[in-house]
Design a protein around this motif. Structure first.
Motif, short mmCIF file in Angstrom:
data_model
loop_
_atom_site.label_atom_id
_atom_site.label_comp_id
_atom_site.label_asym_id
_atom_site.label_seq_id
_atom_site.Cartn_x
_atom_site.Cartn_y
_atom_site.Cartn_z
N UNK A 137 -6.71 5.28 1.82
CA UNK A 137 -5.37 4.93 2.30
C UNK A 137 -5.37 4.67 3.80
N UNK A 138 -6.10 5.52 4.55
CA UNK A 138 -6.16 5.35 6.01
C UNK A 138 -6.81 4.02 6.38
N UNK A 139 -7.84 3.60 5.64
CA UNK A 139 -8.47 2.31 5.91
C UNK A 139 -7.49 1.17 5.69
N UNK A 140 -6.75 1.22 4.60
CA UNK A 140 -5.75 0.18 4.35
C UNK A 140 -4.66 0.20 5.41
N UNK A 145 4.28 10.90 2.95
CA UNK A 145 5.39 10.09 3.44
C UNK A 145 5.33 9.89 4.95
N UNK A 146 4.61 10.77 5.66
CA UNK A 146 4.50 10.64 7.11
C UNK A 146 3.16 10.05 7.55
N UNK A 147 2.22 9.87 6.63
CA UNK A 147 0.93 9.29 6.99
C UNK A 147 1.05 7.84 7.46
N UNK A 148 1.84 6.98 6.77
CA UNK A 148 1.92 5.58 7.24
C UNK A 148 2.37 5.43 8.68
N UNK A 149 3.50 6.01 9.11
CA UNK A 149 3.87 5.83 10.51
C UNK A 149 2.87 6.44 11.48
N UNK A 153 0.83 -1.21 0.00
CA UNK A 153 0.00 0.00 0.00
C UNK A 153 0.86 1.26 0.00
N UNK A 154 2.06 1.16 0.56
CA UNK A 154 2.96 2.31 0.66
C UNK A 154 3.87 2.40 -0.55
N UNK A 155 4.56 1.30 -0.86
CA UNK A 155 5.56 1.36 -1.92
C UNK A 155 4.94 1.43 -3.31
N UNK A 161 8.78 -6.02 -4.14
CA UNK A 161 8.01 -6.38 -5.32
C UNK A 161 7.06 -5.27 -5.73
N UNK A 162 6.40 -4.64 -4.74
CA UNK A 162 5.48 -3.55 -5.06
C UNK A 162 6.20 -2.37 -5.69
N UNK A 163 7.41 -2.09 -5.20
CA UNK A 163 8.19 -0.98 -5.76
C UNK A 163 8.63 -1.29 -7.19
N UNK A 164 8.99 -2.55 -7.46
CA UNK A 164 9.53 -2.91 -8.76
C UNK A 164 8.46 -3.21 -9.80
N UNK A 165 7.31 -3.75 -9.38
CA UNK A 165 6.33 -4.28 -10.32
C UNK A 165 5.22 -3.30 -10.65
N UNK A 166 4.95 -2.33 -9.78
CA UNK A 166 3.77 -1.48 -9.95
C UNK A 166 3.77 -0.72 -11.28
N UNK A 167 4.90 -0.12 -11.66
CA UNK A 167 4.93 0.66 -12.90
C UNK A 167 4.74 -0.23 -14.13
#
Length: 445
Positions: free
Chosen positions: A124-127, A70-74, A44-46, A167-173
């Motif tokens: 995003x907040x729900x996830x 960038x600060x919402x997840x933490x 959900x983040x990457x 994987x999410x960072x590499x595959x999403x695009x």
């Protein structure tokens, strides 16, 4: 949960033999659930990071709002993670993780189509809420189901978490391009993986107790074959005693120095990880590295967590003190930051590898959460406290790096800050790695 065994010992033995296939099947189901859940704790983040420019253009999102993402997840991890122990006590950890995976799937599916920035942030907040409670309860589930294999099982789900992240960072695009170039499709596609993670937990929703697969070194629940240490009617009272231990009154966790050390360690390693994910590629690009190569360097840093996340927890559980591992990881981080400061382009691949090793402080922190408490209830409280407090500590880091970069016009000050934060991380890692439990410390004060 151990079955109630009626009748004479020979009948008890037959009952245990008859139920052992079901127990083995359930254990395999838990392992599958742990792995699938861990794969969903970061995409959900990457995936958003990979398509952030397209999302900004599509939603008309301002630069300041995009920076706050960038600060919402933490922040969400800190706020929602606190609820996890209470929910687990009421509904059982399996049910909460099942609901968490459902929340991730729903949030990922609706956020690209919610309409506008507010709807996107709400999805995003729900996830992230689902991720937060699952973050906290993964060590609890490992402690309850695999009390004699905390290191190997923590390594397994840490490895799966790192694999999902990279994987999410590499595959999403490329996946977005294959789906027609729509960023909505590229983000929503990850909801399918989260939906798959719901399925293994459904049969376990009603299970609120422990179902150990091996001998606990503290509670003596069962041996490696799953046979009970006791048989006959006394199992009923023994089960009630175990349940009472798991449902013991809440610890005064803030009285434990180890809990505080672990929380600060968790927060500082999270700070380093989010700074790396958010800014390392830009550091390399500003040093003259091509954009495509900078992306590969970031992927190398992330993928280092896949093998090491399995090795480090196994090693940590075999040592009486985990401080030396924290020091070794910190030394790799300091070396990587020194390289970024003095020769960012010349030794880029080496610095990426070193920082990837340093970021494996995350599986070490998770392993120590499972080792620093005796009971499932203690692990739940310690996990919630360490992760919620830690993620609060990590919120300012990426923003501060951006401010220093903008006002200084270079990366000297931000890199110096990253290196400076590594020193207290090593120190509190040594304190958190001492062989003691939070129950002992809370009772002694």
């Amino acid at each position: 949960m151990q079955p109630d065994i009626p009748g004479p010992p020979e009948q008890a033995g037959r009952t245990l033999r008859e139920t052992s296939p079901a127990r083995a099947w359930t254990t395999r189901l838990v392992i599958l659930g742990i792995v699938l859940s861990a794969l969903n704790l970061r995409p959900a983040i990457t995936s958003l990071g990979a398509l952030l420019e397209e999302v900004r253009d599509g939603l008309g999102m301002s630069g300041s709002v995009a920076g706050l993402l960038t600060s919402v997840p933490p922040l969400c991890f800190a706020v929602f993670g606190v609820m996890a122990p209470r929910l687990a006590r009421r509904f059982g950890p399996g049910a909460v993780v099942c609901a968490g995976m459902a929340a991730i799937a729903t949030g990922l599916l609706i956020r690209p189509y919610a309409g506008g920035t507010v709807g996107f942030l709400a999805g995003s907040a729900l996830a992230l809420m689902g991720i937060a409670v699952s973050n906290v309860l993964m060590p609890v589930i490992v402690k309850r189901w695999f009390p004699d294999r905390v290191g190997s099982m923590t390594g397994l789900y840490s490895m799966a978490l790192a694999l999902g992240t990279s994987a999410a960072a590499a595959v999403t695009v490329p996946m977005t391009e294959a789906l027609g170039g729509s960023w909505q499709y590229g983000l929503a596609a990850w909801a399918a993986l989260a939906a798959a993670a719901v399925l293994p937990w459904i049969p376990l929703v009603r299970d609120r107790g422990a179902a150990p697969s091996g001998r606990s070194d503290r509670s003596g629940r069962s041996d490696r074959s799953g046979r009970s240490d006791r048989s006959g009617p006394s199992d009923r009272s023994d089960g009630r005693q175990r349940h009472a231990r798991d449902e013991a009154p809440a610890l005064r966790i803030t009285r434990s120095r180890t809990a505080w050390a672990l929380a600060v360690f968790f927060g500082l390693q999270a700070t380093a990880a989010y700074i790396t994910m958010g800014w390392m590629a830009q550091i390399f690009r500003d040093a003259g590295v091509a954009a495509s190569t900078a992306g590969l360097l970031l992927a190398v840093t992330m993928v280092m967590g896949v093998p090491l996340a399995f090795v480090i927890p196994r090693l940590a559980t075999r040592l009486p003190h985990q401080g030396p591992i924290a020091l070794a990881l910190g030394a790799c981080g300091l070396a990587g930051y020194a390289g970024l400061y003095f020769a960012p382009a010349a030794g880029a691949w080496v610095w990426a590898l070193l920082l990837g090793v340093s970021n494996c402080a995350f599986p070490l922190a998770l392993t120590m959460v499972g080792m620093r408490a005796r009971t499932g209830a203690g692990v739940a409280q310690l996990s919630a406290f360490a992760q919620s407090t830690g993620y609060l500590i990590s919120i300012p880091g990426p923003l501060l790096v951006g401010v220093l970069y903008q006002h200084s016009g270079g990366w000297g000050l931000p890199i110096a800050l990253m290196a400076a934060l590594m020193i207290p991380q090593m120190a509190v890692g040594v304190l958190a790695g001492r062989n003691r439990t939070v129950e002992e410390e809370a009772a002694a004060r």
